[in-house]
Scaffold this active site. Structure first.
Site, PDB file in Angstrom:
ATOM      1  N   GLN A 200       0.797  -1.260   0.091  1.00 38.16           N
ATOM      2  CA  GLN A 200       0.004  -0.274   0.004  1.00 38.16           C
ATOM      3  C   GLN A 200       0.957   1.295   0.070  1.00 38.16           C
ATOM      4  O   GLN A 200       1.328   1.666   1.160  1.00 38.16           O
ATOM      5  CB  GLN A 200      -0.726  -0.026   1.253  1.00 38.16           C
ATOM      6  CG  GLN A 200      -1.726  -1.397   1.297  1.00 38.16           C
ATOM      7  CD  GLN A 200      -2.445  -1.417   0.173  1.00 38.16           C
ATOM      8  OE1 GLN A 200      -3.731  -0.633  -0.001  1.00 38.16           O
ATOM      9  NE2 GLN A 200      -2.470  -2.409  -0.630  1.00 38.16           N
ATOM     10  N   ALA A 241     -11.822   2.328   3.909  1.00 39.48           N
ATOM     11  CA  ALA A 241     -10.915   1.542   3.365  1.00 39.48           C
ATOM     12  C   ALA A 241      -9.910   2.455   2.436  1.00 39.48           C
ATOM     13  O   ALA A 241     -10.226   3.532   2.170  1.00 39.48           O
ATOM     14  CB  ALA A 241     -11.462   0.344   2.615  1.00 39.48           C
ATOM     15  N   HIS A 242      -8.971   1.815   1.773  1.00 39.54           N
ATOM     16  CA  HIS A 242      -8.292   2.270   0.742  1.00 39.54           C
ATOM     17  C   HIS A 242      -8.736   2.941  -0.439  1.00 39.54           C
ATOM     18  O   HIS A 242      -9.542   2.405  -1.073  1.00 39.54           O
ATOM     19  CB  HIS A 242      -7.052   1.370   0.467  1.00 39.54           C
ATOM     20  CG  HIS A 242      -7.328   0.185  -0.172  1.00 39.54           C
ATOM     21  ND1 HIS A 242      -6.377  -0.874  -0.202  1.00 39.54           N
ATOM     22  CD2 HIS A 242      -8.507  -0.330  -0.874  1.00 39.54           C
ATOM     23  CE1 HIS A 242      -7.173  -1.996  -0.696  1.00 39.54           C
ATOM     24  NE2 HIS A 242      -8.437  -1.358  -0.990  1.00 39.54           N
ATOM     25  N   ASN A 243      -8.193   4.004  -0.732  1.00 39.14           N
ATOM     26  CA  ASN A 243      -8.607   4.838  -1.994  1.00 39.14           C
ATOM     27  C   ASN A 243     -10.267   5.219  -2.226  1.00 39.14           C
ATOM     28  O   ASN A 243     -10.572   5.880  -3.080  1.00 39.14           O
ATOM     29  CB  ASN A 243      -8.550   3.966  -3.266  1.00 39.14           C
ATOM     30  CG  ASN A 243      -7.289   3.769  -3.653  1.00 39.14           C
ATOM     31  OD1 ASN A 243      -6.368   2.845  -3.151  1.00 39.14           O
ATOM     32  ND2 ASN A 243      -6.427   4.638  -4.368  1.00 39.14           N
TER      33      ASN A 243
END
Length: 340
Positions: A200, A241-243
């Site tokens: 990540q 969460a991511h993005n």
């Protein structure tokens, strides 16, 4: 600390009905109001209390019409709830003790910089190449990794963890236990049934006037940035969460989970325990009721969504009314089958 009603009315751009020279030193609920306190009336179900409250003054909206005699002093403002919120904000600023200086032991890398009137609590840690603005408070046991940027007038509460490369704007609050910039949940399945971790490499960007609740987690992007836009308010125990992208002035209540790469519009209201799948878009001004599951895009602005596998709330209520009648409908079908 005492203020006259005239001083309060001037601050709220309000109009006094009564004695403006009288002082108050406390904020009370209208049903518990006593002499020396100031209350407000914004919900009509609390109107009976205004005729019996012991509060010295009550903030009301301009269009409030009393149904009988009011003994207390009134401050009429454009909107009672907004006016009272302004008063609470001003009162909170007075009560809040802004610390300055540095408590030891603490660590601040020599390659980092910090502005004027700052506070760093004991056992706080600031890593390499950090840039921190003016009037920033970093409370005990807070952690700032390398290359973190924080604007002016921010508060990083005790025990917060801000990972490397995170960017935080001005006038932000990060509550205790929040984790900003931890690795996203990225694992690639392998042929042998195991999972391989996906690096990540991105970061988290938080714009101005954002509040992050206690024990909330915001993951860094796989690539690029997880983005929390200005004015967003996030409750305790939320997982982002991511993005993910959260639009301006959206509010998110506790225990909501938002999966990766989802884009949420501006001015949305997301209630508690909502679950949102990844890689979808949610339109501006969407309201999502508590415990709703959102499995697909919401493309029309201003909708209210409710239910497991969320649907328009009117359609959900119609469907639910039929669901409750299923046993009765089943009995009727059996009767018709017997007659047939």
């Amino acid at each position: 600390m005492e203020f006259t009603l005239n001083q309060i009315a001037e601050m709220l751009n309000g109009r006094i009905e009564g004695d403006g020279s009288i002082t108050v030193n406390r904020i009370d609920k209208i049903q518990e109001g006593k002499e020396g306190g100031i209350s407000f009336l914004a919900n009509e179900k609390y109107e009976p209390y205004i005729y019996e409250t012991g509060a010295t003054a009550v903030i009301v909206s301009q269009d409030f019409v009393a149904q009988k005699s009011v003994k207390t002093n009134l401050i009429r403002v454009k909107n009672a709830y907004t006016g009272f919120t302004q008063l609470l904000e001003a009162y909170a600023l007075i009560l809040k003790s802004y610390k300055t200086g540095v408590e030891q032991p603490s660590y601040f890398d020599e390659s980092s910089s910090i502005g004027e009137n700052h506070y760093r609590g004991a056992f706080s840690y600031v890593g390499r190449n950090c840039t921190i603005g003016n009037n920033v408070q970093i409370h005990p046991h807070a952690y700032l990794g390398d290359n973190v940027k924080i604007g002016d007038n921010c508060i990083i509460y005790a025990g917060s963890k801000i990972y490397k490369n995170t960017q935080i704007g001005n006038h932000c609050e990060i509550k205790s236990g929040a984790v900003i910039g931890s690795d996203g949940f990225g694992f690639a399945p392998q042929e042998d049934g195991t999972y391989k971790s996906i690096p990540q490499l991105g970061n988290v960007i938080i714009e101005d006037h954002v509040s992050i609740g206690a024990n909330t987690t915001i993951d860094c992007a796989t690539m690029g940035s997880t983005l929390i836009k200005k004015g967003v308010k996030i409750d305790n125990l939320v997982q982002i969460a991511h993005n993910v992208i959260i639009g301006e002035n959206t509010v998110i209540a506790s225990q909501t989970g938002i999966s990766g790469s989802t884009e949420i519009g501006k001015n949305c209201v997301i209630a508690g325990q909502v679950g949102i799948v990844g890689h979808i878009k949610i339109a501006d001004k969407t309201t999502i009721g508590a415990k709703t599951g959102v499995p697909k895009n919401i493309t029309s602005s201003g909708q209210t969504i409710f239910g497991f596998l969320g649907m328009d709330i009117k359609n959900f209520l119609k469907s639910y009314s039929l669901f409750k009648k299923l046993p009765e409908l089943q009995d009727r079908i059996k009767e018709l089958e017997k007659k047939g």
